[in-house]
Design a protein around this motif. Structure first.
Motif, PDB file in Angstrom:
ATOM      1  N   LEU A  42       0.857  -1.185   0.000  1.00 50.46           N
ATOM      2  CA  LEU A  42       0.000   0.000   0.000  1.00 50.46           C
ATOM      3  C   LEU A  42       0.892   1.234   0.000  1.00 50.46           C
ATOM      4  O   LEU A  42       1.739   1.394   0.886  1.00 50.46           O
ATOM      5  N   PHE A  43       0.718   2.106  -0.989  1.00 50.52           N
ATOM      6  CA  PHE A  43       1.555   3.297  -1.110  1.00 50.52           C
ATOM      7  C   PHE A  43       0.672   4.540  -1.095  1.00 50.52           C
ATOM      8  O   PHE A  43      -0.189   4.723  -1.962  1.00 50.52           O
ATOM      9  N   ALA A  44       0.892   5.419  -0.112  1.00 47.64           N
ATOM     10  CA  ALA A  44       0.113   6.646   0.033  1.00 47.64           C
ATOM     11  C   ALA A  44       0.996   7.864  -0.181  1.00 47.64           C
ATOM     12  O   ALA A  44       1.997   8.047   0.521  1.00 47.64           O
ATOM     13  N   GLY A  53       7.946  -7.095  -9.096  1.00 52.72           N
ATOM     14  CA  GLY A  53       7.085  -8.240  -8.822  1.00 52.72           C
ATOM     15  C   GLY A  53       6.039  -8.040  -7.745  1.00 52.72           C
ATOM     16  O   GLY A  53       5.365  -9.007  -7.354  1.00 52.72           O
ATOM     17  N   PHE A  54       5.856  -6.812  -7.269  1.00 54.35           N
ATOM     18  CA  PHE A  54       4.874  -6.540  -6.224  1.00 54.35           C
ATOM     19  C   PHE A  54       3.567  -6.032  -6.828  1.00 54.35           C
ATOM     20  O   PHE A  54       3.541  -5.476  -7.930  1.00 54.35           O
ATOM     21  N   ALA A  55       2.492  -6.192  -6.093  1.00 48.25           N
ATOM     22  CA  ALA A  55       1.211  -5.586  -6.443  1.00 48.25           C
ATOM     23  C   ALA A  55       1.065  -4.322  -5.610  1.00 48.25           C
ATOM     24  O   ALA A  55       1.163  -4.375  -4.386  1.00 48.25           O
ATOM     25  N   VAL A  56       0.855  -3.182  -6.257  1.00 49.19           N
ATOM     26  CA  VAL A  56       0.824  -1.892  -5.566  1.00 49.19           C
ATOM     27  C   VAL A  56      -0.580  -1.313  -5.590  1.00 49.19           C
ATOM     28  O   VAL A  56      -1.189  -1.170  -6.657  1.00 49.19           O
ATOM     29  N   ILE A  57      -1.092  -0.987  -4.406  1.00 49.74           N
ATOM     30  CA  ILE A  57      -2.376  -0.315  -4.256  1.00 49.74           C
ATOM     31  C   ILE A  57      -2.081   1.113  -3.816  1.00 49.74           C
ATOM     32  O   ILE A  57      -1.372   1.327  -2.828  1.00 49.74           O
ATOM     33  N   GLU A  58      -2.643   2.086  -4.539  1.00 55.05           N
ATOM     34  CA  GLU A  58      -2.335   3.491  -4.275  1.00 55.05           C
ATOM     35  C   GLU A  58      -3.383   4.146  -3.383  1.00 55.05           C
ATOM     36  O   GLU A  58      -4.555   3.756  -3.389  1.00 55.05           O
ATOM     37  N   ALA A  59      -2.930   5.157  -2.631  1.00 50.08           N
ATOM     38  CA  ALA A  59      -3.828   6.005  -1.840  1.00 50.08           C
ATOM     39  C   ALA A  59      -3.316   7.436  -1.946  1.00 50.08           C
ATOM     40  O   ALA A  59      -2.103   7.669  -1.978  1.00 50.08           O
ATOM     41  N   ARG A  88       3.427   8.698  -7.143  1.00 50.65           N
ATOM     42  CA  ARG A  88       2.734   7.413  -7.007  1.00 50.65           C
ATOM     43  C   ARG A  88       2.932   6.557  -8.253  1.00 50.65           C
ATOM     44  O   ARG A  88       3.174   5.350  -8.163  1.00 50.65           O
ATOM     45  N   GLU A  89       2.864   7.190  -9.414  1.00 48.24           N
ATOM     46  CA  GLU A  89       3.019   6.434 -10.658  1.00 48.24           C
ATOM     47  C   GLU A  89       4.434   5.873 -10.797  1.00 48.24           C
ATOM     48  O   GLU A  89       4.612   4.699 -11.161  1.00 48.24           O
ATOM     49  N   VAL A  90       5.438   6.694 -10.486  1.00 40.81           N
ATOM     50  CA  VAL A  90       6.823   6.240 -10.582  1.00 40.81           C
ATOM     51  C   VAL A  90       7.077   5.062  -9.651  1.00 40.81           C
ATOM     52  O   VAL A  90       7.663   4.043 -10.040  1.00 40.81           O
ATOM     53  N   VAL A  91       6.637   5.202  -8.388  1.00 46.18           N
ATOM     54  CA  VAL A  91       6.860   4.142  -7.404  1.00 46.18           C
ATOM     55  C   VAL A  91       6.078   2.887  -7.780  1.00 46.18           C
ATOM     56  O   VAL A  91       6.586   1.759  -7.659  1.00 46.18           O
ATOM     57  N   ARG A  92       4.842   3.061  -8.242  1.00 50.01           N
ATOM     58  CA  ARG A  92       4.046   1.898  -8.647  1.00 50.01           C
ATOM     59  C   ARG A  92       4.727   1.131  -9.781  1.00 50.01           C
ATOM     60  O   ARG A  92       4.842  -0.103  -9.730  1.00 50.01           O
ATOM     61  N   ILE A  93       5.181   1.844 -10.810  1.00 45.36           N
ATOM     62  CA  ILE A  93       5.845   1.185 -11.934  1.00 45.36           C
ATOM     63  C   ILE A  93       7.114   0.469 -11.471  1.00 45.36           C
ATOM     64  O   ILE A  93       7.399  -0.668 -11.872  1.00 45.36           O
ATOM     65  N   LEU A  94       7.887   1.142 -10.588  1.00 44.88           N
ATOM     66  CA  LEU A  94       9.114   0.537 -10.066  1.00 44.88           C
ATOM     67  C   LEU A  94       8.815  -0.762  -9.320  1.00 44.88           C
ATOM     68  O   LEU A  94       9.422  -1.802  -9.597  1.00 44.88           O
ATOM     69  N   LEU A  95       7.876  -0.699  -8.372  1.00 44.88           N
ATOM     70  CA  LEU A  95       7.620  -1.866  -7.523  1.00 44.88           C
ATOM     71  C   LEU A  95       6.890  -2.976  -8.272  1.00 44.88           C
ATOM     72  O   LEU A  95       7.121  -4.160  -8.005  1.00 44.88           O
ATOM     73  N   GLU A  96       6.029  -2.607  -9.224  1.00 47.24           N
ATOM     74  CA  GLU A  96       5.403  -3.647 -10.039  1.00 47.24           C
ATOM     75  C   GLU A  96       6.449  -4.343 -10.894  1.00 47.24           C
ATOM     76  O   GLU A  96       6.357  -5.558 -11.143  1.00 47.24           O
ATOM     77  N   GLY A  97       7.458  -3.586 -11.327  1.00 50.98           N
ATOM     78  CA  GLY A  97       8.555  -4.190 -12.076  1.00 50.98           C
ATOM     79  C   GLY A  97       9.383  -5.152 -11.238  1.00 50.98           C
ATOM     80  O   GLY A  97      10.038  -6.045 -11.769  1.00 50.98           O
ATOM     81  N   ASP A 121      -5.312  -6.958   6.346  1.00 53.22           N
ATOM     82  CA  ASP A 121      -4.217  -7.861   6.699  1.00 53.22           C
ATOM     83  C   ASP A 121      -3.639  -8.621   5.509  1.00 53.22           C
ATOM     84  O   ASP A 121      -2.812  -9.522   5.688  1.00 53.22           O
ATOM     85  N   THR A 122      -4.067  -8.268   4.288  1.00 55.12           N
ATOM     86  CA  THR A 122      -3.478  -8.916   3.109  1.00 55.12           C
ATOM     87  C   THR A 122      -2.234  -8.187   2.618  1.00 55.12           C
ATOM     88  O   THR A 122      -1.534  -8.690   1.740  1.00 55.12           O
ATOM     89  N   PHE A 123      -1.952  -7.002   3.167  1.00 56.08           N
ATOM     90  CA  PHE A 123      -0.792  -6.229   2.724  1.00 56.08           C
ATOM     91  C   PHE A 123       0.472  -6.691   3.441  1.00 56.08           C
ATOM     92  O   PHE A 123       0.447  -7.017   4.631  1.00 56.08           O
TER      93      PHE A 123
END
Length: 231
Positions: free
Chosen positions: A7-9, A27-33, A16-25, A45-47
């Motif tokens: 979870l990234f807030a 292998g993580f699933a990123v949920i933004e806030a 948010r877009e830069v970090v999401r692209i980085l972490l998805e690259g 509790d799934t995070f």
């Protein structure tokens, strides 16, 4: 295999877009806030990890961290433009596990995230254990087969770093650990003089959770001028 959720807030959509692209690259699933309130609404509790910008409108990352800590021991990484030691102490006191100052490199963020998740998976209860069995202290039990701590039968919610500190001291009762010993053993990083404040904040948070009287600790003793130990 399911990807670990992060979870990234942050109130800046470009970050948010830069970090999401980085972490998805990675292998993580990123949920933004977009702020602290949205982060609290989305957390469950799934995070595996939470990344919080500190300065956000509505509810700051510090406030969101305090609320999340009431329910979860998920590791929390702060991102902030403030890099003073006093700012870091506020973050650690709120329950944060690590701190990364903006601007940061993508490589450093990826390394921090992986290191935090690796520590949490070993010591925080998601997969793997430190060692099988239990460690018994008067009124306090560390269940090392499930990384759980109970006081008089009631579970105490610790962060992964708090658990690692307690486990290390409990496994080596009466041995004195200096701030440097603790930092290099638990954080696994080189020690600098400013790190002593980090250790002190985590010791204070741990005492607040496990001691009846944190000012007169039963378990976590100070050996003045030398360090900490469990009797």
């Amino acid at each position: 295999m399911d990807r670990q959720k992060i979870l990234f807030a942050d109130d800046d959509p470009e970050i948010r877009e830069v970090v999401r692209i980085l972490l998805e690259g990675e292998g993580f699933a990123v949920i933004e806030a977009a702020d602290g309130n949205e982060a609290i609404a989305k957390i469950d509790d799934t995070f595996a990890l939470v990344i919080l910008d500190i300065m956000m409108p509505g509810r700051t990352g510090i406030s969101a961290c305090v609320e999340i800590r009431r329910r979860y021991a998920i590791p929390i990484l702060f991102l902030t433009a403030k890099g003073q030691d006093s700012d870091k102490m506020v973050g650690f006191s709120a329950g944060g596990d690590d701190y990364l100052v903006k601007p940061f490199s993508c490589a450093e963020l990826a390394v921090r995230v992986k290191a935090m998740l690796r520590r949490y998976c070993v010591y925080g209860g998601q997969s793997g254990t430190a060692q099988a069995g239990q460690i018994q202290l008067p009124g306090l039990t560390l269940h090392t087969d499930c990384n759980e701590v109970r006081k008089n039968g009631e579970e105490i919610l610790l962060t992964d770093l708090e658990y690692r500190i307690l486990l290390l001291l409990a496994q080596n009762r009466k041995k004195i650990f200096s701030a440097q010993n603790l930092y290099e053993s638990v954080w696994g990083e080189p020690y600098f003089y400013t790190c002593s404040n980090t250790v002190m904040v985590h010791i204070r948070n741990l005492r607040r959770k496990i001691e009846d009287d944190p000012q007169n600790p039963r378990y976590l003793k100070n050996v003045w001028g030398k360090g900490y130990r469990i009797e």
